[in-house]
Each structure stands twice: as structure tokens, then as C-alpha cells.
Design a protein around this motif. Structure first.
Motif: not given
Lengths: 133, 384
Positions: A42, A90, A98, B250, B252-254
Motif C-alpha cells: 500500500y 489475496t 499483492r 500488512s 497481504t504484502q508480506r
């Protein structure tokens, strides 16, 4: 009669406003470092690769693959009770970062399966969703 | 090593754990603080360092005013959710080893029975969840069960971890809770009960999820060299370390969604203590979800990555098993006290005052913390 409960609404910051404006315009914008090109999502203040503050917005292709998912069977917020069960996927975007989105398929998502982005224009806020290709 | 064994947990205090406490989080925090001071055998005003823990918490000034502290030499906040208590042990150990403080109070309280404090609302008041709150909450990714579930799904997909493996963790915790008078859950549980419990966020069922509970807990960390004349047998902090996962705000971003901060912390803590997993007699492992225990066992080195499910099979975590774990019932079946209850239980075990759940000859044990989206901490303690 109780009041209908509305979904949580994102509160954009100066940093993230272009992201949300992008969704309204029908595109998923990823933050790209204007100096070294590294993508980040993000949105963040600095590029963790070269520490530059300068960035531009790059529109994602919308192509990706299922990385993981969950199926929600319990509504932790009353505004989602009517949508149960719903699936959150995801997705590894083709560009690298992602994205989390709602799954539009009837069958459970398959790990690694190719998917395509769909932007849902909901009353509360635009939302990312994905569908099987 | 500068810190090894130079700090000890000299006092522990726990309130009654329950649902629907009439007391506020701060009242519970102060009640536990007094219990810990009494347990240590020090007057509350002798405390000269304080690390308050919790989203709703007393601040240093409240401790000074309520406990009559005359010379507070240190205070700090550690905002890493359930990893904070064990992270605070690291700070406290360094403070007393470095001569800054004599007695550091770590105190926690929570009252989550009010609707505004439920799991789905609470985390979105916490700054470390701001990515989730802005980008994921509007999609319906609201509470930890949903946020952590994709990690567990991936572990099952990659390594063949099963519902029964999750059930093993839940059943072991429940069996231990039945031995604990201060545990909320009182009914026996079988693997079948676990499998039949309703789905919350796949793969998590109700019995994979920790409790929502109210209570307070506190510990006092003292300089070992000054604690010889205190009331309790000394429990030394031999190794302690902290670690944060990549992309800590996050999941999600790992890059590797199955990685945790504990993977970075564990080798440091074991090296400091000079022991290996084979030396551990009892483990108190942060069990926000059953899956979290399985994954942490791997990072702790009790088995290879991916083998955690196989490790817990066949009752390994029960008293009498190869690694008695969460001997108080854990967050899953005693109460969710952010793992402060895990620290208190490890200290009790190493003092030999574990009651019906006492592990025979428990000399060396460990306690983990797990916070927010995978921040980790590990303390290895031993009886002097």
C-alpha cells in the motif's frame, strides 16, 4: 426497526487520495518510485529501496494469480452479515505487489489460478474484486 | 552476555479472569499490580520502572499517583499487541541489568465486554493496523481471524497441515484449562468437538480462536543481584529477544506470508540463554489461534518449517507429552490476557507452584509473544 448499518468507509489521506480516485475512475493505481522505479503497495511516504519521496502512479494491468484466501462465515461488522459467506482473495498482481479483493466466483478459488481484476462501484466505496480468467 | 540471568521475574499477579467484568481495564491493571508487588514481597512504592501494556491503559502518572511511587526512573510504551508483554521483559531485563532500575512493573488490563471493544472494532483504533483499516476493512477483512486466515490456508496448502493438527492445539489447551481454577472454559473438548465447531473464517473454526475476556495481569522484573532477599524463588531471564516480520503492517504484502517476527527473535534468545529447544521443559506459546502455535513451534526450532502440524499430533503438547505447552489453558481456554497470563504461568511452573498442571522437574522454559500481524518475542527463563 433498527437503522441499516453502512459498511466502513475508507478515509483517504493526502498520500492515498490518488489511489482512491483511481478506483473511482475504474483503475487500480500502484505507487512507483519516480527515481528507481520500485513499485510499492500500500502507499508509503518513502521508497524503501532508494529512500526517495518522489513517486508516480502506475495503472495495474489487473492480471494476477491467487496467492491465498479465506472464506468469512461470521460477520465481525453487521454491514457484512447479509453477504455471508464471502471469500477474500489475496492476489499476486502481475506487476509484483499483492492486492486483497472480494472473490466473484461460485467455486472456491484455486491456489495459483489466473484471475482478473474487477472494480466494484459500491455505495460505500469502490472495492477490488477478482474473477477467474 | 550482558543481560543473561542478570534479571529475574520476582513477582506475578493475576486478577480473576472472566467475561463481563464490572471493573475497567485500568482498575484491573492496578489490582494486578498490587498482587504482583505483594507476591514479590516489595512495597508498591518501591517500583521504579513501569511499562504499561494495553490499548486502554493507565499511564506512568497513574501508576505514580495510585501506587505512591516516589522516584520513577523509567517508563515507556510498547505498542505491539500481544507481543508487548514479552517485549517488555526484554526492556525490563536490560533496565535492571544496566542499573537504571531495581524493580520494573509490567502491567496489563483489559475489559473487552463492551460492544465498542469487540475484536472487529478494537484493532481499527490501533495505528499499526492503518493499512488494514484503510484498504482491507472496507472489503470485509475486519478481525484477526480473517486477517490471519490466509497465512493458515497457505500453510495447509504448502505443508499438508490439517484440521486435526489445529484441533490438537485446541484440545491440549482445553485439557490444561480444566486443571486451572482461574480458567474461563470449563467443558472438556475432543478433536471431534473441535472439527464440529462452526466455521468463523476458513480454515479457522470457533475452537481455533482465542477467547474474548476481561482481566488484569502484572509481573515485576528485578535485578537478580538485588532479589536474593525477596519472597519468591528466583526465576531468571536467561535469554530474551524481539523480532518483527517483513511488511509488519500488512500480511497481504508480506513476501512470505507464513513468516513471523519470531523467526528472527528465536535464534537470538536461544543463543543468549545458551540452551537449545531440547533443553526446554515447558513452553507457554502465544495462542491467539491454534495455527499460530504450530507456526511458532517451527520458528522456535522444535521442528523444521512445515513440520509443526506433525509435531503437535498425538497429544505432544499435553502434560506428559513431549513438550507440555500452555499449561494454564492459554488464550484459547484460560483467558485472552495478551499473553501476560503466559508469563505468569511460566514463572509459576519454574517456581514449582504450577498446582495440578505442574510439569515435573521444570527447570527451563520459554514464553512467546505474538502481536498485531506477526511481531514476535521470546523469553527463555530458568529456575535458579
Amino acid at each position: 426497526m433498527s437503522e441499516p448499518v453502512s459498511k466502513p468507509v475508507p478515509v483517504p489521506s493526502a498520500l492515498s487520495a490518488p489511489y482512491w480516485e483511481g478506483l473511482i475512475a475504474g483503475e487500480l493505481r500502484l505507487q512507483a518510485c519516480a527515481d528507481c522505479g520500485q513499485l510499492r503497495h500500500y502507499p508509503r511516504l518513502l521508497c524503501s529501496h532508494c529512500y526517495s519521496r518522489a513517486h508516480r502512479w502506475q495503472v495495474a494491468s489487473g492480471h494476477g494469480r491467487i496467492h491465498s484466501y479465506t472464506v468469512a462465515h461470521y460477520a465481525y461488522h453487521p454491514a457484512f452479515a447479509g453477504e455471508l459467506p464471502y471469500t477474500l482473495v489475496t492476489v499476486d498482481l502481475a506487476e509484483g505487489p499483492r492486492a486483497l479483493g472480494r472473490w466473484l466466483g461460485d467455486a472456491a478459488p484455486a491456489f495459483g489460478a489466473a484471475v482478473q481484476l474487477v472494480i466494484l462501484h459500491r455505495e460505500s466505496s469502490p472495492a477490488l474484486a477478482f474473477t477467474a480468467v | 552476555m550482558a543481560i543473561k540471568d542478570r534479571a529475574c521475574v520476582s513477582g506475578i499477579g493475576e486478577t480473576r479472569y472472566l467475561r463481563g467484568s464490572p471493573s475497567s481495564a485500568v482498575e484491573l491493571q492496578l489490582e494486578a499490580s498490587l498482587l504482583a508487588a505483594a507476591d514479590a514481597g516489595i512495597a508498591p512504592h518501591e517500583i521504579d520502572g513501569v511499562i504499561p501494556i494495553g490499548v486502554v491503559s493507565a499511564i506512568a502518572e497513574d501508576f505514580i499517583e495510585n501506587l505512591g511511587i516516589t522516584d520513577l526512573r523509567f517508563s515507556a510504551l510498547i505498542p505491539h499487541g500481544g507481543a508487548s508483554p514479552v517485549m517488555a521483559l526484554q526492556s525490563a531485563a536490560a533496565l535492571v541489568a544496566g542499573g537504571i532500575c531495581k524493580h520494573v512493573l509490567i502491567a496489563f488490563g483489559r475489559n473487552v465486554s463492551a460492544a465498542a471493544n469487540k475484536a472487529g472494532a478494537r484493532i481499527h483504533q490501533m495505528p499499526q493496523f492503518h493499512y488494514v483499516t484503510e484498504y482491507e476493512y472496507p472489503l470485509g477483512n475486519i478481525a484477526p481471524a480473517q486477517i490471519y486466515a490466509p497465512m493458515a490456508m497457505l500453510h495447509m496448502q504448502r505443508y499438508g497441515t490439517t484440521v486435526e493438527h489445529f484441533g490438537e492445539v485446541a484440545v491440549a489447551c482445553r485439557e490444561h484449562a480444566l486443571l486451572n481454577d482461574n480458567a474461563i472454559m470449563k467443558k472438556p473438548m475432543t478433536l471431534e468437538d473441535h472439527r464440529n465447531s462452526r466455521l468463523i473464517a476458513e480454515p479457522f473454526r470457533l475452537f481455533d480462536c482465542s477467547l474474548e475476556s476481561d482481566g488484569g495481569a502484572a509481573v515485576i522484573v528485578s535485578a537478580t543481584e538485588r532479589a536474593a532477599d525477596l519472597r519468591q524463588p528466583q526465576v531468571l531471564i536467561s535469554g530474551v529477544a524481539v523480532g518483527h516480520p517483513d511488511s509488519p503492517a500488512s500480511i497481504t504484502q508480506r513476501p512470505d506470508m507464513t513468516s513471523l517476527g519470531l523467526g528472527k527473535a528465536a535464534p537470538r534468545a536461544f543463543a543468549m540463554a545458551g540452551v537449545t529447544p531440547a533443553d526446554i521443559d515447558v513452553a507457554e506459546i502465544y495462542d491467539c489461534f491454534t495455527y499460530a502455535v504450530i507456526r511458532q513451534l517451527e520458528d522456535l526450532g522444535f521442528c523444521a518449517k512445515g513440520e509443526g502440524g506433525h509435531f503437535v499430533a498425538g497429544g505432544s503438547l499435553k502434560l506428559g507429552g513431549k513438550l507440555p505447552t500452555n499449561t494454564h489453558g492459554g488464550l484459547l481456554s484460560q483467558a485472552h490476557i495478551w499473553g501476560m497470563n503466559h508469563i505468569c504461568e511460566l514463572v509459576r511452573q519454574l517456581r514449582g507452584s504450577g498446582g495440578r498442571a505442574q510439569v515435573p522437574d521444570a527447570n527451563v522454559g520459554l514464553v512467546t509473544g505474538y502481536g498485531d500481524m506477526g511481531d514476535g518475542a521470546l523469553a527463555i527463563m530458568r529456575r535458579r
